[in-house]
Write a protein that holds these residues in place. Structure first.
Motif, PDB file in Angstrom:
ATOM      1  N   ASP A  32      32.921 -40.393 -34.961  1.00  9.71           N
ATOM      2  CA  ASP A  32      30.921 -39.956 -34.552  1.00  9.71           C
ATOM      3  C   ASP A  32      30.959 -37.999 -34.079  1.00  9.71           C
ATOM      4  O   ASP A  32      30.341 -37.387 -34.857  1.00  9.71           O
ATOM      5  N   LEU A  33      32.134 -38.377 -33.657  1.00  8.44           N
ATOM      6  CA  LEU A  33      32.407 -36.323 -33.370  1.00  8.44           C
ATOM      7  C   LEU A  33      32.641 -35.654 -34.412  1.00  8.44           C
ATOM      8  O   LEU A  33      32.116 -34.424 -34.478  1.00  8.44           O
ATOM      9  N   GLU A  34      33.762 -36.023 -35.471  1.00  8.02           N
ATOM     10  CA  GLU A  34      34.081 -35.474 -36.729  1.00  8.02           C
ATOM     11  C   GLU A  34      32.751 -35.036 -37.606  1.00  8.02           C
ATOM     12  O   GLU A  34      31.954 -34.446 -38.151  1.00  8.02           O
ATOM     13  N   ALA A  35      31.481 -36.297 -37.874  1.00  7.62           N
ATOM     14  CA  ALA A  35      30.148 -35.840 -37.547  1.00  7.62           C
ATOM     15  C   ALA A  35      29.932 -34.748 -37.616  1.00  7.62           C
ATOM     16  O   ALA A  35      29.013 -34.352 -38.287  1.00  7.62           O
ATOM     17  N   SER A  36      29.276 -34.564 -36.112  1.00  6.81           N
ATOM     18  CA  SER A  36      28.341 -34.290 -35.842  1.00  6.81           C
ATOM     19  C   SER A  36      28.922 -32.738 -35.484  1.00  6.81           C
ATOM     20  O   SER A  36      28.901 -31.469 -34.813  1.00  6.81           O
ATOM     21  N   ARG A  37      31.190 -32.497 -35.971  1.00  6.79           N
ATOM     22  CA  ARG A  37      31.545 -31.171 -35.915  1.00  6.79           C
ATOM     23  C   ARG A  37      30.341 -29.477 -35.963  1.00  6.79           C
ATOM     24  O   ARG A  37      30.080 -28.482 -34.981  1.00  6.79           O
ATOM     25  N   TRP A  38      30.037 -29.800 -37.887  1.00 11.63           N
ATOM     26  CA  TRP A  38      29.553 -29.116 -37.952  1.00 11.63           C
ATOM     27  C   TRP A  38      27.315 -28.694 -37.319  1.00 11.63           C
ATOM     28  O   TRP A  38      27.433 -27.693 -36.789  1.00 11.63           O
ATOM     29  N   PRO A  39      27.438 -29.606 -37.125  1.00 12.67           N
ATOM     30  CA  PRO A  39      26.028 -29.394 -35.999  1.00 12.67           C
ATOM     31  C   PRO A  39      26.146 -28.673 -34.831  1.00 12.67           C
ATOM     32  O   PRO A  39      24.857 -28.031 -34.104  1.00 12.67           O
ATOM     33  N   VAL A  40      26.958 -29.098 -34.071  1.00 13.74           N
ATOM     34  CA  VAL A  40      27.057 -28.541 -32.941  1.00 13.74           C
ATOM     35  C   VAL A  40      27.646 -27.553 -33.238  1.00 13.74           C
ATOM     36  O   VAL A  40      27.328 -26.492 -32.188  1.00 13.74           O
ATOM     37  N   GLY A  41      28.591 -26.952 -33.671  1.00 10.06           N
ATOM     38  CA  GLY A  41      29.062 -25.485 -34.241  1.00 10.06           C
ATOM     39  C   GLY A  41      28.377 -24.641 -34.290  1.00 10.06           C
ATOM     40  O   GLY A  41      27.644 -23.341 -33.824  1.00 10.06           O
ATOM     41  N   ILE A  42      26.980 -25.086 -35.521  1.00 11.83           N
ATOM     42  CA  ILE A  42      26.260 -24.046 -35.288  1.00 11.83           C
ATOM     43  C   ILE A  42      25.569 -23.851 -34.581  1.00 11.83           C
ATOM     44  O   ILE A  42      25.240 -22.329 -34.373  1.00 11.83           O
ATOM     45  N   LEU A  43      25.110 -24.968 -33.521  1.00 12.11           N
ATOM     46  CA  LEU A  43      24.375 -24.480 -32.499  1.00 12.11           C
ATOM     47  C   LEU A  43      24.183 -23.929 -31.328  1.00 12.11           C
ATOM     48  O   LEU A  43      24.037 -23.303 -30.788  1.00 12.11           O
ATOM     49  N   SER A  44      25.968 -24.014 -31.609  1.00 13.77           N
ATOM     50  CA  SER A  44      26.661 -23.283 -29.822  1.00 13.77           C
ATOM     51  C   SER A  44      26.678 -21.791 -30.564  1.00 13.77           C
ATOM     52  O   SER A  44      26.614 -20.565 -29.417  1.00 13.77           O
ATOM     53  N   ALA A  45      26.879 -21.450 -32.126  1.00 15.41           N
ATOM     54  CA  ALA A  45      26.806 -20.154 -32.475  1.00 15.41           C
ATOM     55  C   ALA A  45      25.046 -19.726 -31.954  1.00 15.41           C
ATOM     56  O   ALA A  45      24.911 -18.562 -31.809  1.00 15.41           O
ATOM     57  N   LEU A  46      24.253 -20.670 -32.511  1.00 13.68           N
ATOM     58  CA  LEU A  46      22.788 -20.567 -32.375  1.00 13.68           C
ATOM     59  C   LEU A  46      22.321 -19.873 -31.048  1.00 13.68           C
ATOM     60  O   LEU A  46      21.774 -18.697 -30.385  1.00 13.68           O
ATOM     61  N   ILE A  47      23.185 -20.229 -29.928  1.00 16.54           N
ATOM     62  CA  ILE A  47      23.022 -20.184 -28.068  1.00 16.54           C
ATOM     63  C   ILE A  47      23.809 -19.212 -28.060  1.00 16.54           C
ATOM     64  O   ILE A  47      22.793 -18.297 -27.509  1.00 16.54           O
ATOM     65  N   GLY A  62      28.398 -26.871 -21.489  1.00 16.51           N
ATOM     66  CA  GLY A  62      29.464 -25.490 -22.018  1.00 16.51           C
ATOM     67  C   GLY A  62      29.150 -24.253 -22.143  1.00 16.51           C
ATOM     68  O   GLY A  62      29.678 -22.810 -21.493  1.00 16.51           O
ATOM     69  N   VAL A  63      29.281 -23.982 -23.630  1.00 19.55           N
ATOM     70  CA  VAL A  63      28.840 -22.597 -23.944  1.00 19.55           C
ATOM     71  C   VAL A  63      27.918 -22.547 -23.477  1.00 19.55           C
ATOM     72  O   VAL A  63      28.093 -21.239 -23.574  1.00 19.55           O
ATOM     73  N   SER A  64      26.715 -22.770 -23.369  1.00 18.49           N
ATOM     74  CA  SER A  64      25.809 -21.855 -22.343  1.00 18.49           C
ATOM     75  C   SER A  64      26.220 -21.546 -21.313  1.00 18.49           C
ATOM     76  O   SER A  64      25.883 -19.819 -20.904  1.00 18.49           O
ATOM     77  N   LEU A  65      26.956 -22.477 -20.412  1.00 15.15           N
ATOM     78  CA  LEU A  65      27.708 -21.390 -19.636  1.00 15.15           C
ATOM     79  C   LEU A  65      28.009 -20.095 -19.261  1.00 15.15           C
ATOM     80  O   LEU A  65      28.190 -19.473 -18.552  1.00 15.15           O
ATOM     81  N   VAL A  66      29.349 -20.817 -20.367  1.00 15.94           N
ATOM     82  CA  VAL A  66      30.637 -19.508 -20.509  1.00 15.94           C
ATOM     83  C   VAL A  66      29.114 -18.555 -21.310  1.00 15.94           C
ATOM     84  O   VAL A  66      30.087 -17.310 -20.608  1.00 15.94           O
ATOM     85  N   GLY A  67      28.568 -18.629 -22.250  1.00 14.73           N
ATOM     86  CA  GLY A  67      28.178 -17.687 -22.695  1.00 14.73           C
ATOM     87  C   GLY A  67      27.420 -16.662 -21.542  1.00 14.73           C
ATOM     88  O   GLY A  67      27.485 -15.328 -22.048  1.00 14.73           O
ATOM     89  N   ALA A  68      26.322 -17.209 -20.463  1.00 13.61           N
ATOM     90  CA  ALA A  68      26.064 -16.689 -19.314  1.00 13.61           C
ATOM     91  C   ALA A  68      26.792 -15.804 -18.964  1.00 13.61           C
ATOM     92  O   ALA A  68      26.543 -15.196 -18.069  1.00 13.61           O
ATOM     93  N   LEU A  69      27.952 -16.291 -18.573  1.00 10.08           N
ATOM     94  CA  LEU A  69      28.783 -16.090 -17.422  1.00 10.08           C
ATOM     95  C   LEU A  69      29.434 -14.533 -18.007  1.00 10.08           C
ATOM     96  O   LEU A  69      30.254 -13.457 -17.835  1.00 10.08           O
ATOM     97  N   VAL A  70      29.889 -14.727 -19.089  1.00 16.20           N
ATOM     98  CA  VAL A  70      30.154 -13.364 -20.601  1.00 16.20           C
ATOM     99  C   VAL A  70      29.201 -12.337 -20.271  1.00 16.20           C
ATOM    100  O   VAL A  70      29.832 -11.068 -20.286  1.00 16.20           O
ATOM    101  N   ILE A  71      28.345 -12.963 -20.633  1.00 14.80           N
ATOM    102  CA  ILE A  71      27.004 -11.569 -20.992  1.00 14.80           C
ATOM    103  C   ILE A  71      26.265 -11.307 -19.472  1.00 14.80           C
ATOM    104  O   ILE A  71      26.277 -10.095 -20.132  1.00 14.80           O
ATOM    105  N   TYR A  72      26.274 -11.897 -18.956  1.00 14.59           N
ATOM    106  CA  TYR A  72      25.437 -11.757 -17.900  1.00 14.59           C
ATOM    107  C   TYR A  72      26.315 -11.848 -16.753  1.00 14.59           C
ATOM    108  O   TYR A  72      26.079 -12.135 -15.955  1.00 14.59           O
ATOM    109  N   GLY A  73      27.727 -11.282 -16.150  1.00 16.56           N
ATOM    110  CA  GLY A  73      28.724 -11.511 -15.435  1.00 16.56           C
ATOM    111  C   GLY A  73      27.834 -10.163 -14.343  1.00 16.56           C
ATOM    112  O   GLY A  73      27.944 -10.918 -13.276  1.00 16.56           O
ATOM    113  N   ASP A  74      27.153  -9.644 -14.387  1.00 13.54           N
ATOM    114  CA  ASP A  74      27.012  -8.997 -13.274  1.00 13.54           C
ATOM    115  C   ASP A  74      26.142  -9.743 -12.990  1.00 13.54           C
ATOM    116  O   ASP A  74      25.439 -10.299 -11.381  1.00 13.54           O
TER     117      ASP A  74
END
Length: 255
Positions: A11-26, A110-122
């Motif tokens: 199941d994870l292999e089947a969702s690999r591309w959708p999750v990757g694309i969604l992570s990039a969009l976030i 995790g992508v959302s939180l790490v992205g917020a930490l990196v982009i909005y560090g201050d």
């Protein structure tokens, strides 16, 4: 259990591309909000809230869609025939998809939180200054994550049951699935009310102690009456078991 982890991996292999694309969009959305289209008149901390709001609202919808899509893929790719002929209990098939959705949700969060930490560090650092400590924030954040995971898991169970029953009837699958979705929610709610007297002996859960709210502000008292919730969660567990049983014994391979 030897067959369980291969099911999860499939199941994870089947969702690999959708999750990757969604992570990039976030991440792309956060970058746009931060640098290209910053909200007018908002502070950096308020801009961070705007950047996080869309991913956090979208993730529950993603879980619902994926809980439907994970089962639909088995019929679309004709792999359901293999699952029904192999000596794999139905509950393992259903639970493997649930675990796969847990992983997807955790990764995207995790992508959302790490992205917020990196982009909005201050802005993140400014927000942490008003909290008792970093350990307090991490601990409470983890508790909220577990709570959200439990709530979303309940939603997945409802969708899985609706889809399986829809496949059982053959015709009018969509209509039957929608009615099953609403009726299962109503039944679980009623079961929680009916079983509440059995659990009234349990004391309320002191949320202010669990989340250590006294470290944030003295005098805060928040309690949760768990008696109705226990009956509801027993009903959700029963629906989960029923879904696995129906999938194993009564589902036919059809389109």
């Amino acid at each position: 259990m030897a067959s369980f982890f291969p099911l999860v991996r499939k199941d994870l292999e089947a969702s690999r591309w959708p999750v990757g694309i969604l992570s990039a969009l976030i991440v792309g959305y956060m970058l746009l909000i931060r640098f290209r289209f910053p909200p007018i008149g908002l502070s950096e901390t308020e801009s961070l809230a705007v950047a996080l709001s869309l991913p956090l609202i979208f993730l529950p919808l993603w879980m619902i869609w994926q809980s439907f899509q994970a089962l639909r893929t088995e019929w679309r790719e004709d792999t359901v025939y293999t699952l029904l002929t192999l000596p794999i209990p139905g509950w393992q098939v259903i639970s493997s998809k649930l675990v796969g959705l847990w992983v997807e949700y955790s990764l995207l969060l995790g992508v959302s939180l790490v992205g917020a930490l990196v982009i909005y560090g201050d802005a993140v650092q400014s927000g942490l200054r008003v909290l008792p400590s970093l350990a307090w924030a991490v601990r409470n954040g983890f508790l909220l994550y577990l709570f959200s995971l439990a709530v979303l898991s309940a939603m997945v169970v409802f969708v899985q049951l609706a889809y399986v029953i829809g496949k059982m009837v053959g015709r009018l699958q969509g209509l039957v699935a929608i009615w099953t979705l609403f009726l299962s929610g109503w039944l679980v709610d009623r079961l929680g009310l009916l079983l509440e007297p059995l659990f009234r002996w349990m004391p309320p859960l002191p949320l202010h102690k669990l989340f250590r709210l006294d470290e944030l502000k003295q005098g805060i008292v928040a309690e949760w009456n768990v008696a109705p919730a226990l009956g509801t969660w027993l009903g959700i567990l029963a629906l989960f078991i029923l879904t696995g049983y129906l999938f194993e014994h009564y589902v036919e391979v059809n389109d």
